[in-house]
Design an enzyme around this catalytic site. Structure first.
Site, PDB file in Angstrom:
ATOM      1  N   CYS A 155      46.371  36.699  48.812  1.00  0.00           N
ATOM      2  CA  CYS A 155      45.096  36.691  48.090  1.00  0.00           C
ATOM      3  C   CYS A 155      45.154  35.732  46.916  1.00  0.00           C
ATOM      4  CB  CYS A 155      44.754  38.104  47.612  1.00  0.00           C
ATOM      5  SG  CYS A 155      43.183  38.197  46.705  1.00  0.00           S
ATOM      6  N   CYS A 183      43.360  37.030  43.821  1.00  0.00           N
ATOM      7  CA  CYS A 183      44.108  38.063  43.095  1.00  0.00           C
ATOM      8  C   CYS A 183      45.243  37.462  42.277  1.00  0.00           C
ATOM      9  CB  CYS A 183      44.699  39.076  44.078  1.00  0.00           C
ATOM     10  SG  CYS A 183      43.525  39.816  45.225  1.00  0.00           S
ATOM     11  N   ASP A 184      46.004  36.544  42.869  1.00  0.00           N
ATOM     12  CA  ASP A 184      47.271  36.122  42.291  1.00  0.00           C
ATOM     13  C   ASP A 184      47.320  34.675  41.820  1.00  0.00           C
ATOM     14  OD1 ASP A 184      48.272  38.660  42.832  1.00  0.00           O
ATOM     15  OD2 ASP A 184      48.972  38.084  44.830  1.00  0.00           O
TER      16      ASP A 184
END
Length: 326
Positions: A139, A142-143
């Site tokens: 992701c 997300c990261d």
């Protein structure tokens, strides 16, 4: 065991649904499944969920949600759902939906909220597991923030891979795209965005052999044109390795009852979490009464914890309204 509301899944959608359902006095039972906290727990730190200004470890955040649901009376059951029988018209004949855990324990529920999530597809190489959470991610949204001004690689050649490569290019100093075919499968506009971005280098006809590094990802060994006369091994230095080869929604168990799209995502009514009966022929197909879907199992687009949590709240509110109508 007879219950009003049964929730399947223990990610942000399931736990949020449990919080709302328990506060509505539905005394929900939540089947936690094999991965407490869902796929969110495969990331290293959560920095984009409201309420945690300093970031939070994913297991801590999921435990906070679980304890909040428990505070209001949610009952938790450890185990895997192995079989379901969803009644197509419980409002008329007052028959409950049936869910079996580990083939032995039967739960009969007026309403069922499916929050089983989706699993990222991985390449299947050993070093992927070794570095998961230490440089391997599925992701970018997300990261990606953790790799600002660093070098990363994205695996895949479709729209998702191109979208993630472009997103990461806005944060990172350089982005490699590792594409096993001699072309991109993405739409023309997404291809152009990638090919015209000076920070992105597309490595066509490359496959990943292994990831390398001391304690974290520091590089990748690739093979160029495997099996061809000009086959060659290449090493690239990277700090992060992002998988963008798709997700598989965890919905196979429900396929005989709930309508799904071609990729297996549960189809819900517009602006609702209500599920259609399977097979679904058009948007006028009948709704499956008392069955709701929340989170990534019904979301092929966003796959974010905050979106999943919101849909869990919607599912619980709709389940409460349905149960009160019985």
């Amino acid at each position: 065991m007879k219950v009003k509301c049964l929730i399947i899944g223990s990610g942000p959608a399931g736990y949020t649904a449990a919080i709302y359902a328990s506060r509505a006095n539905l005394a929900p039972v939540l089947i936690e499944g094999p991965q407490l906290g869902g796929q969110l727990t495969t990331t290293t730190e959560v920095e984009n969920f409201p309420g945690y200004p300093d970031g939070v470890e994913p297991f801590t955040m999921m435990d906070d949600m679980r304890r909040q649901a428990e505070r209001f009376g949610t009952q938790f059951v450890s185990g895997i759902v192995t079989k379901v029988e969803f009644n197509q018209s419980p409002m008329t004949n007052h028959q409950s939906h049936k869910v079996w855990v580990e083939d032995t324990d039967l739960y009969e529920a007026d309403a069922v909220i499916i929050a089983t999530g989706a699993s990222a597809k991985y390449l299947g190489i050993e070093s992927e597991r070794t570095y998961r959470g230490r440089g391997v991610s599925a992701c970018a949204t997300c990261d990606g923030f953790f790799y600002r001004k660093k070098i990363v690689a994205v695996v895949g050649g479709g729209d998702t891979a191109c979208e993630e490569a472009n997103y990461l290019a806005g944060l990172c100093s350089k982005v490699y795209m590792i594409v096993r075919k001699p072309f991109l499968r993405a739409s023309d506009i997404m291809q152009q965005r990638v090919l015209n971005n000076p920070k992105i280098e597309v490595l066509f006809e490359h496959n990943t052999l292994q990831l390398t590094g001391e304690g974290k990802v520091q590089g990748a060994d690739l093979i160029y044109r495997k099996g061809a006369p000009d086959e060659a091994i290449r090493h690239i230095d990277i700090d992060g390795f992002f998988l963008a080869i798709g997700h598989h929604p965890n919905t196979d168990l429900f396929k005989d009852y709930v309508a799904r799209d071609a990729e297996g995502y549960i189809i819900t009514r517009d602006n609702s979490t209500q599920c259609y009966q399977s097979p679904m022929t058009n948007d006028q197909s009948p709704i499956l009464p008392g069955i709701f879907a929340a989170g990534d199992c019904a979301d092929p687009h966003y796959r974010q914890a905050i979106v999943a949590a919101g849909s869990g709240a919607k599912a619980a509110i709709e389940a409460d309204k349905y149960i009160k109508s019985l």
